[in-house]
Design a protein around this motif. Structure first.
Motif, PDB file in Angstrom:
ATOM      1  N   ILE A 149       0.837  -1.205   0.000  1.00  0.00           N
ATOM      2  CA  ILE A 149       0.000   0.000   0.000  1.00  0.00           C
ATOM      3  C   ILE A 149       0.870   1.252   0.000  1.00  0.00           C
ATOM      4  O   ILE A 149       1.711   1.438   0.873  1.00  0.00           O
ATOM      5  CB  ILE A 149      -0.942   0.015   1.221  1.00  0.00           C
ATOM      6  N   GLU A 150       0.666   2.113  -0.994  1.00  0.00           N
ATOM      7  CA  GLU A 150       1.361   3.403  -1.075  1.00  0.00           C
ATOM      8  C   GLU A 150       0.576   4.489  -0.311  1.00  0.00           C
ATOM      9  O   GLU A 150       1.151   5.259   0.428  1.00  0.00           O
ATOM     10  CB  GLU A 150       1.538   3.812  -2.535  1.00  0.00           C
ATOM     11  N   TYR A 151      -0.715   4.547  -0.521  1.00  0.00           N
ATOM     12  CA  TYR A 151      -1.608   5.402   0.264  1.00  0.00           C
ATOM     13  C   TYR A 151      -3.042   5.036  -0.088  1.00  0.00           C
ATOM     14  O   TYR A 151      -3.298   4.305  -1.058  1.00  0.00           O
ATOM     15  CB  TYR A 151      -1.344   6.899   0.048  1.00  0.00           C
ATOM     16  N   ILE A 161      -7.400   2.333  -3.126  1.00  0.00           N
ATOM     17  CA  ILE A 161      -6.161   1.902  -2.485  1.00  0.00           C
ATOM     18  C   ILE A 161      -5.070   1.891  -3.548  1.00  0.00           C
ATOM     19  O   ILE A 161      -5.131   1.120  -4.503  1.00  0.00           O
ATOM     20  CB  ILE A 161      -6.319   0.507  -1.847  1.00  0.00           C
ATOM     21  N   HIS A 162      -4.107   2.787  -3.386  1.00  0.00           N
ATOM     22  CA  HIS A 162      -3.005   2.890  -4.339  1.00  0.00           C
ATOM     23  C   HIS A 162      -1.893   1.930  -3.907  1.00  0.00           C
ATOM     24  O   HIS A 162      -1.407   1.993  -2.772  1.00  0.00           O
ATOM     25  CB  HIS A 162      -2.475   4.325  -4.380  1.00  0.00           C
ATOM     26  N   LEU A 163      -1.502   1.072  -4.833  1.00  0.00           N
ATOM     27  CA  LEU A 163      -0.512   0.045  -4.545  1.00  0.00           C
ATOM     28  C   LEU A 163       0.760   0.271  -5.349  1.00  0.00           C
ATOM     29  O   LEU A 163       0.816   1.149  -6.227  1.00  0.00           O
ATOM     30  CB  LEU A 163      -1.085  -1.341  -4.875  1.00  0.00           C
ATOM     31  N   GLN A 164       1.770  -0.510  -5.057  1.00  0.00           N
ATOM     32  CA  GLN A 164       3.017  -0.451  -5.815  1.00  0.00           C
ATOM     33  C   GLN A 164       2.757  -0.735  -7.294  1.00  0.00           C
ATOM     34  O   GLN A 164       1.779  -1.390  -7.649  1.00  0.00           O
ATOM     35  CB  GLN A 164       4.018  -1.473  -5.259  1.00  0.00           C
ATOM     36  N   TYR A 194      -7.231  11.080   3.086  1.00  0.00           N
ATOM     37  CA  TYR A 194      -6.030  10.262   2.904  1.00  0.00           C
ATOM     38  C   TYR A 194      -5.610   9.504   4.162  1.00  0.00           C
ATOM     39  O   TYR A 194      -5.654  10.033   5.274  1.00  0.00           O
ATOM     40  CB  TYR A 194      -4.844  11.135   2.466  1.00  0.00           C
ATOM     41  N   ILE A 195      -5.164   8.267   3.949  1.00  0.00           N
ATOM     42  CA  ILE A 195      -4.453   7.462   4.936  1.00  0.00           C
ATOM     43  C   ILE A 195      -3.121   7.069   4.318  1.00  0.00           C
ATOM     44  O   ILE A 195      -3.059   6.731   3.128  1.00  0.00           O
ATOM     45  CB  ILE A 195      -5.240   6.188   5.300  1.00  0.00           C
ATOM     46  N   ILE A 196      -2.061   7.115   5.115  1.00  0.00           N
ATOM     47  CA  ILE A 196      -0.735   6.794   4.579  1.00  0.00           C
ATOM     48  C   ILE A 196      -0.039   5.746   5.453  1.00  0.00           C
ATOM     49  O   ILE A 196      -0.319   5.642   6.651  1.00  0.00           O
ATOM     50  CB  ILE A 196       0.164   8.046   4.492  1.00  0.00           C
ATOM     51  N   PRO A 197       0.871   4.955   4.869  1.00  0.00           N
ATOM     52  CA  PRO A 197       1.721   4.071   5.664  1.00  0.00           C
ATOM     53  C   PRO A 197       2.868   4.886   6.263  1.00  0.00           C
ATOM     54  O   PRO A 197       3.606   5.569   5.551  1.00  0.00           O
ATOM     55  CB  PRO A 197       2.237   3.054   4.638  1.00  0.00           C
ATOM     56  N   VAL A 198       3.010   4.832   7.569  1.00  0.00           N
ATOM     57  CA  VAL A 198       3.981   5.673   8.265  1.00  0.00           C
ATOM     58  C   VAL A 198       5.413   5.374   7.804  1.00  0.00           C
ATOM     59  O   VAL A 198       6.238   6.290   7.669  1.00  0.00           O
ATOM     60  CB  VAL A 198       3.854   5.480   9.791  1.00  0.00           C
TER      61      VAL A 198
END
Length: 232
Positions: A149-151, A161-164, A194-198
């Protein structure tokens, strides 16, 4: 692990095929089959099962209406002779849809999804949120690796859900709900959209988060996170 199953289909030949396919998998236990959807629904109301195979198009009630009527819903794999699925089935969060005539390899992929999701549901909270996220997209269950998951972006009633590798998954779910499915220490909401991977944050500056390939805004409601991150 054994999944208790029921199959419902008004076509005797299709039902016999399901019996044969289910018998090939040692982790599936077929409890009952029904050619009559009403009788099948009555059985399901009184007998808990793990996995239901049900035809969509039946003369008395549809498979979708049958599943919708159940108070306690098992995992569901719909079968159908039609390529155009009813959108109403989306809300029922089916594991998969199988198009007739059903190929055994395609059947195997569907039941593997059911096994994966069963393990996900029965794991502890920490385990279930550790590696994967399950969402419904294009009328079936989709397993997403958290590391890909990118964001995550809100699009009104949907999220993207935006992925690689520029891949995306679109699902009908509010951003708040998907956040509840994610590990708190690994994902952060930064904006109403937006949600992001820390662990993928490159920098935070001027109320913007820089991630690989994109910058996203931080709203006032989440500015405390930015301050905490910069102190790490």
């Amino acid at each position: 692990m054994v999944l208790k199953c029921v199959a419902i289909d008004d076509e005797p030949l299709a039902l016999e095929l399901m019996r044969n396919y289910i018998a090939r998998f040692s982790f599936l236990q077929l409890l009952q089959t029904f050619e009559d959807a009403v009788s099948g629904a009555e059985y399901l109301r009184n007998n808990p099962i793990d996995l239901l195979f049900v035809d969509i198009n039946m003369p008395d009630i549809t498979g979708i209406d049958l599943v919708r009527s159940l108070v306690s819903k098992p995992m569901v794999i719909f079968t159908t002779a039609y390529k155009n699925f009813a959108f109403e089935g989306f809300e029922l969060e089916a594991i998969d849809y199988l198009l007739k005539p059903i190929d055994v390899k395609r059947f195997g992929k569907a039941v593997e999804k059911a096994v994966d999701y069963y393990r996900y549901k029965t794991a502890t909270a920490a385990e279930s949120k550790d590696e994967s996220l399950y969402v419904h997209s294009e009328y079936r269950m989709v397993k997403i690796s958290l590391k890909d998951i990118e964001y995550i972006e809100s699009m009104e009633d949907y999220i993207k859900i935006h992925l690689q590798f520029d891949k995306t998954v679109l699902t009908l779910m509010p951003l708040k709900r998907v956040l509840e499915k994610l590990p708190e220490d690994k994902f952060q909401r930064i904006h109403r959209s937006y949600i992001i991977p820390v662990n993928k944050i490159i920098s935070i500056q001027n109320r913007k988060v820089k991630l690989p390939g994109i910058e996203l805004p931080i709203s006032d409601s989440y500015i405390d996170f930015a301050r905490r991150w910069m102190k790490m």
